[in-house]
Design a protein around this motif. Structure first.
Motif, PDB file in Angstrom:
ATOM      1  N   VAL A 161       0.864  -1.186   0.000  1.00 31.25           N
ATOM      2  CA  VAL A 161       0.000   0.000   0.000  1.00 31.25           C
ATOM      3  C   VAL A 161       0.897   1.231   0.000  1.00 31.25           C
ATOM      4  O   VAL A 161       1.959   1.240   0.622  1.00 31.25           O
ATOM      5  CB  VAL A 161      -0.965  -0.008   1.213  1.00 31.25           C
ATOM      6  CG1 VAL A 161      -0.203   0.085   2.527  1.00 31.25           C
ATOM      7  CG2 VAL A 161      -1.985   1.122   1.111  1.00 31.25           C
ATOM      8  N   SER A 162       0.469   2.235  -0.720  1.00 33.03           N
ATOM      9  CA  SER A 162       1.283   3.444  -0.847  1.00 33.03           C
ATOM     10  C   SER A 162       0.383   4.656  -0.974  1.00 33.03           C
ATOM     11  O   SER A 162      -0.829   4.530  -1.213  1.00 33.03           O
ATOM     12  CB  SER A 162       2.190   3.340  -2.076  1.00 33.03           C
ATOM     13  OG  SER A 162       3.005   4.490  -2.209  1.00 33.03           O
ATOM     14  N   ILE A 164      -1.070   6.908   0.918  1.00 31.51           N
ATOM     15  CA  ILE A 164      -2.297   6.974   1.722  1.00 31.51           C
ATOM     16  C   ILE A 164      -2.768   8.417   1.857  1.00 31.51           C
ATOM     17  O   ILE A 164      -3.958   8.704   1.877  1.00 31.51           O
ATOM     18  CB  ILE A 164      -2.054   6.306   3.086  1.00 31.51           C
ATOM     19  CG1 ILE A 164      -1.779   4.805   2.882  1.00 31.51           C
ATOM     20  CG2 ILE A 164      -3.233   6.512   4.020  1.00 31.51           C
ATOM     21  CD1 ILE A 164      -1.352   4.068   4.137  1.00 31.51           C
ATOM     22  N   THR A 175      -7.984   5.367   7.042  1.00 31.96           N
ATOM     23  CA  THR A 175      -6.987   4.419   7.549  1.00 31.96           C
ATOM     24  C   THR A 175      -7.642   3.145   8.059  1.00 31.96           C
ATOM     25  O   THR A 175      -7.152   2.043   7.803  1.00 31.96           O
ATOM     26  CB  THR A 175      -6.161   5.059   8.679  1.00 31.96           C
ATOM     27  OG1 THR A 175      -5.795   6.382   8.304  1.00 31.96           O
ATOM     28  CG2 THR A 175      -4.916   4.252   8.969  1.00 31.96           C
ATOM     29  N   VAL A 192       4.435  -0.572   3.352  1.00 31.93           N
ATOM     30  CA  VAL A 192       3.879   0.772   3.155  1.00 31.93           C
ATOM     31  C   VAL A 192       4.973   1.598   2.485  1.00 31.93           C
ATOM     32  O   VAL A 192       5.950   1.972   3.132  1.00 31.93           O
ATOM     33  CB  VAL A 192       3.448   1.410   4.491  1.00 31.93           C
ATOM     34  CG1 VAL A 192       2.809   2.773   4.249  1.00 31.93           C
ATOM     35  CG2 VAL A 192       2.482   0.490   5.247  1.00 31.93           C
ATOM     36  N   MET A 196       2.727   8.749   3.429  1.00 34.95           N
ATOM     37  CA  MET A 196       1.742   8.396   4.435  1.00 34.95           C
ATOM     38  C   MET A 196       0.774   9.546   4.712  1.00 34.95           C
ATOM     39  O   MET A 196      -0.424   9.334   4.883  1.00 34.95           O
ATOM     40  CB  MET A 196       2.502   8.016   5.715  1.00 34.95           C
ATOM     41  CG  MET A 196       1.638   7.613   6.877  1.00 34.95           C
ATOM     42  SD  MET A 196       0.828   6.048   6.594  1.00 34.95           S
ATOM     43  CE  MET A 196      -0.713   6.364   7.409  1.00 34.95           C
ATOM     44  N   LEU A 211      -3.186   2.094  12.128  1.00 34.12           N
ATOM     45  CA  LEU A 211      -2.111   1.272  11.567  1.00 34.12           C
ATOM     46  C   LEU A 211      -1.565   0.277  12.583  1.00 34.12           C
ATOM     47  O   LEU A 211      -0.996  -0.746  12.205  1.00 34.12           O
ATOM     48  CB  LEU A 211      -0.975   2.159  11.057  1.00 34.12           C
ATOM     49  CG  LEU A 211      -1.288   3.005   9.814  1.00 34.12           C
ATOM     50  CD1 LEU A 211      -0.144   3.973   9.534  1.00 34.12           C
ATOM     51  CD2 LEU A 211      -1.554   2.125   8.601  1.00 34.12           C
ATOM     52  N   SER A 220       5.149  -5.362   9.583  1.00 33.62           N
ATOM     53  CA  SER A 220       4.843  -4.264   8.661  1.00 33.62           C
ATOM     54  C   SER A 220       6.064  -3.359   8.562  1.00 33.62           C
ATOM     55  O   SER A 220       6.721  -3.082   9.573  1.00 33.62           O
ATOM     56  CB  SER A 220       3.637  -3.465   9.163  1.00 33.62           C
ATOM     57  OG  SER A 220       2.490  -4.288   9.290  1.00 33.62           O
ATOM     58  N   PHE A 222       8.032   0.179   6.389  1.00 28.89           N
ATOM     59  CA  PHE A 222       7.753   1.484   5.801  1.00 28.89           C
ATOM     60  C   PHE A 222       9.020   2.116   5.245  1.00 28.89           C
ATOM     61  O   PHE A 222      10.102   1.963   5.826  1.00 28.89           O
ATOM     62  CB  PHE A 222       7.156   2.403   6.876  1.00 28.89           C
ATOM     63  CG  PHE A 222       7.069   3.857   6.495  1.00 28.89           C
ATOM     64  CD1 PHE A 222       6.045   4.313   5.678  1.00 28.89           C
ATOM     65  CD2 PHE A 222       8.004   4.767   6.965  1.00 28.89           C
ATOM     66  CE1 PHE A 222       5.961   5.652   5.332  1.00 28.89           C
ATOM     67  CE2 PHE A 222       7.925   6.110   6.620  1.00 28.89           C
ATOM     68  CZ  PHE A 222       6.899   6.555   5.810  1.00 28.89           C
TER      69      PHE A 222
END
Length: 380
Positions: A161-162, A164, A175, A192, A196, A211, A220, A222
């Protein structure tokens, strides 16, 4: 320079709209004066939406960012529709029998007809695009074959996912929906890949809190995008780490399942160069185990050139929004090797997600938002 260029573009856009929607459709008098004032106010609203959002913050910004960006999207498609209609009218002109001297009332009627047609068309396009942009993202599933992938890692799922883009128009509910949809895919790992938020941690930490409810077997991770560097990247890195989304800042870790493993690396966004936080591929990748695959998280697709030089097997990126709105994707794609989907640069696979949010006008035309589940398979 950026402010000057944006100001000139906004002025040119609204000058054209004033000519076609006000001057050409009204005679001298009160109606034209009112129309002129409305166009000037709308231009100032767009400038405020673009230039003041980060100054006043998301709470105050929502009063003018949402209407300003909605109008900007509508204005852009109004211009396109008016140009297309004008070109069609000019193309048909030689086939229309001349009727003597031009009739001012006929010209006025034609101008009003073109304005109404363009307004209806652009409103329909933008309305449809807003429903797409503000609605739930697609869940896409892509298989990627990797060399030397251990059999125990066959079927390993990475939820990507990117973009956001938490901010005045996308908050906590956005979210929560993303987290729920990601968790429903039962991922082994969540990636991610930048952008964000459009605001500081102090302003948007409640929106980011869901999150911490992400569930995956291997965690997860980032990496920074360009917008983190406009929003206080150091604070966001700390906040995401607190929420259990671990930053990879020009570094790597080993992901294992059973007897198999692969290298997961991450590099900072290119925008970090101006803030002493540049991407460092050597630091992230040198000394890694060459006998296992390498998956790299990098916000911008263009970073794949460096990844390919170092033998990365797969790069996961965002940034482009898939172009966000046709036909402006032709501009977005300049300098990037891919707008969306799976492609290959030398021997490196590149997957670009269209992102789960939006920036600027809340409109997506031909590029719906997505969450992508990348499934690793052994190369044949």
């Amino acid at each position: 320079m950026f402010v000057l260029i944006v100001g000139l573009l906004v002025a040119a856009l609204h000058l054209y709209l004033w000519k076609r929607l006000v001057k050409d459709t009204t005679g001298p008098g009160r109606a034209r004066r009112i129309g002129t004032v409305v166009v000037v106010l709308l231009a100032l609203l767009v400038v405020a939406a673009i230039g003041l959002g980060r100054v006043v913050g998301p709470v105050a910004g929502e009063w003018f960012e949402a209407p300003g960006f909605v109008w900007l999207g509508l204005a852009a498609y109004l211009v396109l529709a008016l140009i297309v209609l004008e070109l069609a009218r000019l193309a048909a002109r030689p086939w229309v029998r001349p009727s003597g001297m031009p009739d001012p009332s006929r010209r006025l009627l034609l101008a009003r007809g073109l304005a109404v047609t363009a307004g209806v068309a652009s409103a329909g396009i933008v309305g449809t695009g807003m429903v797409t942009a503000l609605g739930p993202p697609d869940v896409r599933r892509v298989d990627v074959p990797l060399r030397a992938l251990h059999p125990d890692l066959t079927g390993f799922r990475i939820a990507v996912v990117s973009d956001i883009h938490l901010g005045p128009m996308l908050g906590r509910g956005h979210t929560e929906r993303l987290v729920r949809m990601i968790n429903e895919t039962s991922p082994d790992l969540v990636a991610v890949v930048g952008d964000m938020a459009d605001g500081t941690v102090d302003e948007l930490c409640p929106a980011a809190e869901p999150l911490q409810d992400l569930v995956s077997r291997n965690g997860s991770f980032f990496v920074t995008g360009n917008h983190e560097y406009y929003s206080g990247y150091q604070q966001w890195i700390g906040e995401l780490d607190r929420l259990g989304v671990h930053p990879l800042r020009n570094e790597r870790t080993t992901i294992t399942r059973g007897a198999g493993g692969f290298t997961l690396a991450g590099v900072n966004d290119l925008t970090g160069r101006s803030m002493g936080d540049a991407p460092d591929f050597d630091r992230a990748l040198d000394g890694r185990d060459p006998s296992v695959p390498t998956v790299l998280l990098a916000h911008q697709p263009v970073q794949v050139d460096e990844a390919a030089k170092r033998g990365v097997d797969l790069q996961l990126s965002g940034h482009t929004h898939g172009g966000q709105a046709w036909p402006f994707h032709y501009v977005v794609g300049l300098g990037q090797p891919s707008l969306a989907g799976l492609s290959q640069v030398d021997k490196t696979w590149l997957y670009v997600t269209r992102g789960a949010g939006f920036w600027g006008p809340p409109v997506r035309i031909g590029a719906p938002p997505d969450i992508t589940v990348v499934t690793l398979k052994p190369a044949p």
